[in-house]
Design a protein around this motif. Sequence first.
Motif, mmCIF file in Angstrom:
data_model
loop_
_atom_site.group_PDB
_atom_site.id
_atom_site.type_symbol
_atom_site.label_atom_id
_atom_site.label_comp_id
_atom_site.label_asym_id
_atom_site.label_seq_id
_atom_site.Cartn_x
_atom_site.Cartn_y
_atom_site.Cartn_z
ATOM 1 N N ARG A 259 0.741 -1.237 0.087
ATOM 2 C CA ARG A 259 0.336 0.010 -0.258
ATOM 3 C C ARG A 259 1.086 0.992 0.102
ATOM 4 O O ARG A 259 1.765 1.705 1.210
ATOM 5 N N PRO A 260 0.618 2.013 -0.906
ATOM 6 C CA PRO A 260 1.225 3.059 -0.937
ATOM 7 C C PRO A 260 0.863 4.466 -0.095
ATOM 8 O O PRO A 260 -0.192 5.182 -0.629
ATOM 9 N N ALA A 261 0.783 4.582 1.177
ATOM 10 C CA ALA A 261 0.506 5.257 2.021
ATOM 11 C C ALA A 261 0.422 6.489 1.893
ATOM 12 O O ALA A 261 0.060 7.328 2.094
ATOM 13 N N GLY A 262 1.813 6.915 1.711
ATOM 14 C CA GLY A 262 2.224 8.656 1.533
ATOM 15 C C GLY A 262 1.485 8.454 0.262
ATOM 16 O O GLY A 262 1.205 9.646 0.125
ATOM 17 N N LEU A 263 1.153 7.781 -0.825
ATOM 18 C CA LEU A 263 0.378 8.740 -2.284
ATOM 19 C C LEU A 263 -1.313 9.101 -1.694
ATOM 20 O O LEU A 263 -1.968 9.944 -2.553
ATOM 21 N N VAL A 264 -1.771 8.177 -1.386
ATOM 22 C CA VAL A 264 -3.084 7.926 -0.938
ATOM 23 C C VAL A 264 -3.534 8.639 0.591
ATOM 24 O O VAL A 264 -4.322 9.202 -0.493
ATOM 25 N N ASP A 265 -2.564 8.582 0.613
ATOM 26 C CA ASP A 265 -3.141 10.214 1.688
ATOM 27 C C ASP A 265 -2.403 11.284 1.268
ATOM 28 O O ASP A 265 -3.793 12.046 1.386
ATOM 29 N N ALA A 266 -1.857 12.114 0.417
ATOM 30 C CA ALA A 266 -1.892 13.056 -0.631
ATOM 31 C C ALA A 266 -3.110 13.224 -1.944
ATOM 32 O O ALA A 266 -3.530 14.418 -1.350
ATOM 33 N N VAL A 267 -3.546 12.280 -2.161
ATOM 34 C CA VAL A 267 -4.814 12.508 -2.886
ATOM 35 C C VAL A 267 -5.929 12.390 -2.290
ATOM 36 O O VAL A 267 -6.737 13.281 -2.565
ATOM 37 N N THR A 268 -5.559 12.158 -1.246
ATOM 38 C CA THR A 268 -7.030 12.233 -0.079
ATOM 39 C C THR A 268 -7.300 13.451 0.314
ATOM 40 O O THR A 268 -7.914 14.417 0.453
ATOM 41 N N ARG A 269 -6.164 14.134 0.669
ATOM 42 C CA ARG A 269 -6.137 15.131 1.119
ATOM 43 C C ARG A 269 -6.554 16.563 0.252
ATOM 44 O O ARG A 269 -7.067 18.082 0.282
ATOM 45 N N PHE A 270 -5.684 16.044 -0.791
ATOM 46 C CA PHE A 270 -6.604 16.982 -2.525
ATOM 47 C C PHE A 270 -7.646 16.536 -2.441
ATOM 48 O O PHE A 270 -7.795 17.615 -2.540
ATOM 49 N N ALA A 271 -7.408 15.485 -2.745
ATOM 50 C CA ALA A 271 -9.680 15.924 -2.658
ATOM 51 C C ALA A 271 -10.355 16.321 -1.648
ATOM 52 O O ALA A 271 -12.029 16.416 -2.516
ATOM 53 N N ALA A 272 -9.347 16.631 -0.182
ATOM 54 C CA ALA A 272 -10.694 17.452 0.008
ATOM 55 C C ALA A 272 -10.449 18.780 0.785
ATOM 56 O O ALA A 272 -11.445 19.809 0.937
ATOM 57 N N LEU A 273 -9.592 19.472 -0.605
ATOM 58 C CA LEU A 273 -9.780 20.735 -0.124
ATOM 59 C C LEU A 273 -11.206 21.789 -1.293
ATOM 60 O O LEU A 273 -11.601 21.275 -1.953
ATOM 61 N N PRO A 274 -11.117 22.724 -0.915
ATOM 62 C CA PRO A 274 -12.086 23.499 -1.046
ATOM 63 C C PRO A 274 -11.468 23.629 -2.853
ATOM 64 O O PRO A 274 -10.758 23.821 -3.151
ATOM 65 N N ARG A 275 -12.707 23.130 -3.861
ATOM 66 C CA ARG A 275 -12.497 24.061 -5.273
ATOM 67 C C ARG A 275 -13.496 24.253 -5.647
ATOM 68 O O ARG A 275 -14.898 24.000 -5.814
ATOM 69 N N PRO A 276 -13.299 25.432 -7.020
ATOM 70 C CA PRO A 276 -14.825 25.287 -8.394
ATOM 71 C C PRO A 276 -15.780 24.266 -8.958
ATOM 72 O O PRO A 276 -15.333 23.708 -8.782
ATOM 73 N N LEU A 277 -16.698 24.590 -8.282
ATOM 74 C CA LEU A 277 -17.465 24.009 -9.142
ATOM 75 C C LEU A 277 -17.511 23.615 -10.596
ATOM 76 O O LEU A 277 -16.895 24.077 -11.780
#
Length: 402
Positions: A259-277
Amino acid sequence: MPASRTTRPMVPPSVWLTAGRYSGTSAHDVLRRTLHRLKDSGDIDSFLELPEEPPGAGPKPRHDAPDLVFQARVRVAGPVTVRARLSVGPGTGGGRPWVLVAEAEQPWDPMWPSPTGMFWPVDEPDMEWNHDAATGLRLGEISPLPEDDKAVRRLMRDCARNANGNGNGWNIHVVVHEAMTTDDRGRMPLACWLPPGLRHRVVEHRAAPHQLRVVNWALRDCGVEVPRGGAVVLPGNPVPDGHDAGEFSVRAVFLDGTRPAGLVDAVTRFAALPRPLPAGAEVALTALREDWRLLNLEEELARERRLVSLYAEALEAMTTSRDLYREAAESAHEALAAYREAAGAPGVRALPPGTPAPSPMRQLARTFERLRFGPRARRPSPAGEERRALSAADVQSTSSGP
């Protein structure tokens, strides 16, 4: 020129969305078959296919109106209800575009099941629905970078532009560099390790060992680079608030089946950022909220109560307007009766024959004038003022004569 981030609405915390392309020939059959199977197995509570508007029912649909619209609902984490809407557009050379928007009764948890599985067959081999809308690459699978350098730069530019809602891209793009040629264990997609809610929203680009310089040259405009043997999440354009390129770059990704823990964590945190529609998402979200027809019994009762309340408010407003109109009419009748009584009282001089009867409105105006200036004072007229001025001039000339 794309709109700035400050002028575009943001994705609500309770909303999950993605988009793609279906490359097959019978999207409606696949969707109906999948929805019936999920309903029979209890994986979804209910679903509904919105009927097409009959001819003559209203204005003609827009040229970009979807051909198919499905609604489905499911409960997650116990009592939390998720409502989802899938729309499939007309076919083009690259397939049929589809848009999926889901909204929960509370902020979205990435550990909840992906709403994509509420409509598409996610476990079948040779899936035809999981193509990224912007690049055509498959969602949740490994996509090797092209060998041509110009093609790599063009692809990275398009992914960076579309990764965060600019244009047609609604998904997250990740670039992984292979430090050495991998075996079968290293060919496991990143989506297998991601939370369920992100597995169908990620496009994974794999750079071969000799492509590190080419891919970093292509990513210069994005302000990020891929470490040797590492990975990076593309920031998109505009860059989301709170984004730091270093926080979403992983220095080492071991492609050995672990399991690439560091990459999974980076993608999960990025998906949680506020972003425009993304472009078109606001229309889809409005349609989900305002044209929702898949109601249960409680929602039907609540809707009927709201309609009854609206009708009661409208009836009360009409009753109030009627009472005000009636009071105004009664006041007008009383004024007219008072005028007629005053006109027929003794001592009132009759009009000469042939003289037109005075207007009731003129009589009412005169009555108001008398009330204004009092019973004894008379309203000065221009003719009276002129006569008084001439009399004063005659007296003055007589007194100053020879």
